[in-house]
Design a protein around this motif. Structure first.
Motif, mmCIF file in Angstrom:
data_model
loop_
_atom_site.group_PDB
_atom_site.id
_atom_site.type_symbol
_atom_site.label_atom_id
_atom_site.label_comp_id
_atom_site.label_asym_id
_atom_site.label_seq_id
_atom_site.Cartn_x
_atom_site.Cartn_y
_atom_site.Cartn_z
ATOM 1 N N UNK A 171 0.841 -1.207 0.000
ATOM 2 C CA UNK A 171 0.000 0.000 0.000
ATOM 3 C C UNK A 171 0.874 1.254 0.000
ATOM 4 N N UNK A 172 1.899 1.245 0.831
ATOM 5 C CA UNK A 172 2.798 2.402 0.906
ATOM 6 C C UNK A 172 3.550 2.611 -0.403
ATOM 7 N N UNK A 173 4.042 1.531 -0.991
ATOM 8 C CA UNK A 173 4.781 1.643 -2.247
ATOM 9 C C UNK A 173 3.878 2.169 -3.359
ATOM 10 N N UNK A 174 2.659 1.688 -3.403
ATOM 11 C CA UNK A 174 1.685 2.160 -4.394
ATOM 12 C C UNK A 174 1.471 3.665 -4.250
ATOM 13 N N UNK A 175 1.328 4.106 -3.029
ATOM 14 C CA UNK A 175 1.109 5.529 -2.768
ATOM 15 C C UNK A 175 2.336 6.353 -3.150
ATOM 16 N N UNK A 176 3.518 5.877 -2.808
ATOM 17 C CA UNK A 176 4.746 6.598 -3.153
ATOM 18 C C UNK A 176 4.916 6.687 -4.665
#
Length: 364
Positions: A171-176
């Motif tokens: 989720x964090x990587x997608x957002x970044x």
């Protein structure tokens, strides 16, 4: 076939003690390899990707390997029973392919010290039980880059399975990835607390779409999210495998796992009698275990070159995904400027980065 993550070798003393069969099979012997799946094989998603790896393994070693798979095995007591049955039936290598199989795998491994056990995505190991994983966050980041370019609202959605580091990391990587092309992009998450539940996945996707998200990602196993996106005229991604058959107008690209890279390596070593036990293996773009593929025809011409540039930045280290300055949702710096996050910190991730709305269940 084995479970996910990187590199500690077993010592030669284990072989000398007779704990592992490190001699090659006789020419007439066929190596029995077992797989335990958390969902149905189907034609898309996590379990399907594992089964593609199993089939590639058989094709790579014709006449030398026979495989068995048991699908839709519940995590817990059922898993322990199935794993033990495979070991009792003479399977010398057993791959258990879901996080919730971790304790069951370890328990059975202690009872069968001459069997090679590999558990996907876990963190507990034993002398004859290692873990393997794929850096799915690399595919999620590249998907985020595409999402950031394609979203008109700047609102993204993720259907999450279980709030564990593996999923939070994605989720964090997608957002970044999205914020690297649209700094104002935000991500909202709906958790379904299941790896495979098409009904819950569909409802979660519809909820996110109703809240204004126009590009969805998932960390669940069915194509229900993609189907919901197509019905509502939104976009989504194939996850773990190509899902375009279920939503050809909605799938922007597919983050695809190739488990065969690791499966063929492990089984090849066992066949040759030079298997090198590893406690943790974590493969990614570099090893060909993950990539964002099948970019859709609806993407503008500048998207594919951008994705390729970001892919190369990950591969050569010039653009690490979790690079500083990086702050969590509360504004606390978690990676300093000029630094890159360690694998240990990635594996323990229990917080959202800036740009993700809501809070991690039971996290920070």
């Amino acid at each position: 076939m084995t479970d996910r993550r990187t590199a500690l070798k077993w010592t030669a003393s284990l072989v000398a003690a007779g704990l592992l069969p490190m001699t090659p099979l006789h020419a007439q012997d066929v190596l029995k390899v077992g797989f335990v799946y958390v969902g149905p094989v189907g034609e898309a998603g996590w379990t399907f990707a594992h089964d593609l790896g199993r089939r590639a393994l058989e094709a790579a070693f014709p006449g030398k390997v026979t495989t068995t798979f048991i699908e839709s095995v519940a995590e817990g007591a059922d898993a322990e029973r199935v794993i033990r049955s495979l070991a009792q039936d003479g399977h010398r290598v057993i791959f258990t392919t879901s996080f919730g199989y971790m304790d069951s795998t370890l328990k059975v491994a202690r009872q069968f010290p001459k069997v090679v056990f590999q558990h996907a995505t876990g963190y507990k190991t034993a002398a004859n039980a290692g873990t393997y994983d794929v850096r799915t966050y690399e595919g999620a980041y590249l998907a985020g880059v595409v999402a950031g370019k394609m979203s008109k609202s700047g609102k993204l959605g993720v259907v999450g399975s279980h709030p564990i580091p593996e999923v939070i990391r994605n989720i964090n990587a997608y957002t970044l990835g999205a914020r690297s092309v649209n700094p104002q992009a935000t991500t909202r998450v709906v958790w379904v607390n299941s790896w495979f539940d098409p009904g819950k996945e569909r409802q979660a996707a519809l909820t996110l779409l109703a809240q204004g998200a126009d590009v969805l990602m998932q960390n669940t196993d069915s194509p229900a999210v993609l189907q919901a996106a197509q019905e509502k005229g939104a976009y989504a991604f194939g996850w773990d495998s190509d899902m375009s058959a279920y939503g050809p107008k909605a799938q922007l690209a597919a983050s695809e796992i190739d488990w065969s890279v690791w499966y063929k390596k492990v089984v090849g070593e066992v066949l040759a009698g030079n298997f090198e036990p590893r406690q943790q293996v974590w493969y990614g773009l570099k090893e060909g275990a993950i990539d964002l593929k099948r970019l859709g025809a609806m993407l503008p011409a500048d998207v594919a070159p951008l994705v390729e540039a970001r892919r190369q930045g990950i591969l050569d280290g010039s653009r690490p995904i979790f690079a500083g300055p990086l702050r969590n949702q509360a504004g606390k710096e978690v990676v300093a400027a000029g630094q890159a996050m360690s694998d240990a910190d990635k594996l323990a991730m229990n917080y959202y980065v800036e740009g993700v709305e809501g809070s991690v269940p039971g996290g920070k």
